[in-house]
Write a protein that holds these residues in place. Structure first.
Motif, mmCIF file in Angstrom:
data_model
loop_
_atom_site.group_PDB
_atom_site.id
_atom_site.type_symbol
_atom_site.label_atom_id
_atom_site.label_comp_id
_atom_site.label_asym_id
_atom_site.label_seq_id
_atom_site.Cartn_x
_atom_site.Cartn_y
_atom_site.Cartn_z
ATOM 1 N N GLU A 188 0.815 -1.225 0.000
ATOM 2 C CA GLU A 188 0.000 0.000 0.000
ATOM 3 C C GLU A 188 0.841 1.264 0.000
ATOM 4 O O GLU A 188 0.380 2.323 -0.452
ATOM 5 C CB GLU A 188 -0.940 0.008 1.208
ATOM 6 N N ASN A 213 -1.127 2.274 -5.687
ATOM 7 C CA ASN A 213 -1.623 1.568 -4.503
ATOM 8 C C ASN A 213 -2.033 2.541 -3.399
ATOM 9 O O ASN A 213 -3.058 2.344 -2.729
ATOM 10 C CB ASN A 213 -0.549 0.622 -3.964
ATOM 11 N N HIS A 258 -5.462 3.097 -1.199
ATOM 12 C CA HIS A 258 -5.400 2.754 0.222
ATOM 13 C C HIS A 258 -5.901 3.913 1.083
ATOM 14 O O HIS A 258 -6.764 3.730 1.959
ATOM 15 C CB HIS A 258 -3.960 2.390 0.586
#
Length: 517
Positions: free
Chosen positions: A246, A252, A256
């Protein structure tokens, strides 16, 4: 007011264009017809003609994504003509470094979100605490705070006092997509827990803390408003994800931690503005540091990136219940609306078109009396009864022409006058008058547009003009960025104007000055 606006592909700024687009002076004939005055060659005569002016309902929505949002607007304001308007702001955030190492046994002390509203630099209050003790180490110090009032649009005071706002910061739980994606101001994005809140009393401050012992700096913060956020949330969301996917890359991370929402709970007061790219999010934390066998826990900071590259979205709410707006914004394109309502941030626009009778009268003057048009302008007054208040009269407008192409599709462009006469020394798209009085009035130049129709036979069947709150934007070279680039997306201004009201001497009119050789 002038803004500096950072965008992903250019830097734009609001412009009043000096002598090119805006004058605030007595009316003069524009350069298109001024040669008729030379050496007494012609005597100008001004005559007024009717116009069809109407409200354009934008359904209280406007594009407010990063490519359009020069500044963010937060706050709330209500009055009897337009109702209630509330501004909130969504933003993504990014890590300043990916796959960060926060050290051993890292623990978050505090997190602060800093917003930096525009403020009155010439109004300052300074307070000094010579006996201040800095809590981290109980250090004897001096604390100097400089405080400034923010620039407000709306009610700077209610019942004699500056109305306080409760500014809330929530976690966004819905993906905001990319900064280049289109977003609209009436879209609600899902939010989760409240991360922090603080009472805002209409001021921003800078803080300088120095040690008594050697006058060295302990803490310095620029002018802004600091909102404490949940330390435990950032420990769980950031620190505890050290080394995990994350935090390894942008893609990512923005899925997140999807973003933050800044909003107010109240529904009346004022609207204030700040630059999205100037926001700061600072996490203060400690970790174990071992040197020569000795373990210490120094405090350090981690700064998140909230500026360019992130999705920035303005969210605007309206409650028109009981507002006079509802009785007049009908969009009567046949005879016009009696009152005209102009409002930025997705509120209504104003449409203006030439009645057939007006054009026929001008054609007869031209054909029968050889009367040449020297200047033509659309004059519009603020309503002296329905807009008699202390709110600043608007001074920034965009003014475009609408038509239809051969396929019947509506087109938009700068006005014919602006496209052809922008380099003329005496040309102004707009002149403003009596902004400090009631009523104020405005003249929009349409000389070439009218001459083309009356003297050149240009078809005007589908032609009309659109007036909006907010200036055109220019590039860093000073060139117009395009008719579609304006500050309407975040302009707080609004006003009620006199429309096509046959019983009102201040009704919107076409003012034509013509002369005979």
């Amino acid at each position: 007011m002038t803004y500096t606006i950072k965008r992903t592909f250019a830097i734009l700024f609001l412009a009043i264009f000096g002598s090119v687009l805006l004058y605030n002076c007595e009316p003069d004939p524009d350069s298109l017809g001024e040669q008729l005055f030379l050496n007494g060659a012609a005597e100008g005569k001004e005559t007024s003609y009717d116009l069809i002016a109407y409200n354009i309902n934008n359904n209280d929505s406007v594009r407010s994504d990063a490519s359009k949002l020069g500044v963010a607007v937060v706050g709330a304001f209500k009055e009897g003509q337009f109702g209630m308007q509330r501004g909130s702001y969504y933003t993504q955030l990014r890590l300043s470094t990916y796959n960060p190492d926060f050290g051993a046994n890292a623990a978050v002390d505090s997190v602060v979100l800093v917003i930096k509203p525009t403020y009155a630099t010439d109004s300052i209050t300074t307070t000094t605490d010579e006996n201040y003790v800095h809590p981290d180490g109980s250090i004897a110090a001096k604390k100097v705070v400089n405080t400034y009032p923010v620039n407000k649009y709306g009610k700077a005071k209610i019942n004699g006092a500056v109305p306080p706002f409760t500014i809330k910061v929530n976690e966004v739980t819905e993906f905001l997509k990319a900064s280049t994606d289109i977003a609209y101001s009436n879209t609600n994005y899902a939010v989760g827990q409240e991360l922090g809140s603080k009472t805002f009393k209409g001021n921003v401050s800078s803080v300088v803390i120095t040690k008594d012992s050697d006058n060295s700096s302990i803490f310095t913060s620029p002018v802004g408003f600091r909102i404490p956020l949940s330390a435990s949330f950032f420990k769980t969301k950031i620190i505890d994800f050290k080394g995990k996917p994350e935090l390894n890359d942008v893609s990512n991370f923005i899925r997140h931690f999807k973003g933050l929402k800044v909003s107010v709970t109240e529904d009346d007061g004022y609207l204030f503005q700040f630059s999205p790219n100037d926001m700061e999010l600072i996490m203060y934390y400690k970790y174990d540091k071992t040197e020569n066998g000795t373990v210490t826990r120094p405090q350090t900071t981690y700064t998140f990136a909230l500026g360019v590259g992130n999705a920035h979205i303005g969210h605007y709410e309206y409650d028109r219940t009981g507002a006079a707006f509802n009785s007049y914004v009908t969009g009567n394109t046949t005879t016009g609306d009696l009152k005209l309502y102009g409002q930025g941030m997705g509120g209504p626009s104003i449409g203006v078109k030439f009645p057939e009778a007006t054009i026929n009268q001008l054609k007869q003057l031209y054909q029968n009396d050889k009367a040449a048009i020297i200047s033509a302008k659309i004059r519009i007054y603020t309503d002296p009864d329905n807009w008699n208040n202390k709110y600043a009269k608007p001074s920034n407008f965009s003014f475009v022409q609408k038509d239809k192409d051969s396929n019947g599709k509506e087109t938009t462009n700068f006005t014919t006058d602006l496209l052809n006469l922008i380099t003329a020394s005496n040309f102004a798209m707009l002149r403003t008058y009596d902004l400090d009085k009631n009523p104020a009035y405005y003249d929009f130049t349409v000389t070439k547009s009218v001459k083309d129709i009356v003297e050149g036979g240009t078809d005007y069947t589908n032609k009309y003009f659109k007036i909006d709150m907010g200036s055109f934007l220019t590039t860093t070279t000073g060139a117009l960025a395009g008719y579609q680039y304006t500050s309407r997306n975040f302009a707080r201004d609004r006003a009620v104007f006199v429309g096509s009201d046959p019983n009102n001497a201040k009704k919107i009119q076409l003012k034509v000055t013509y002369g005979k050789k």
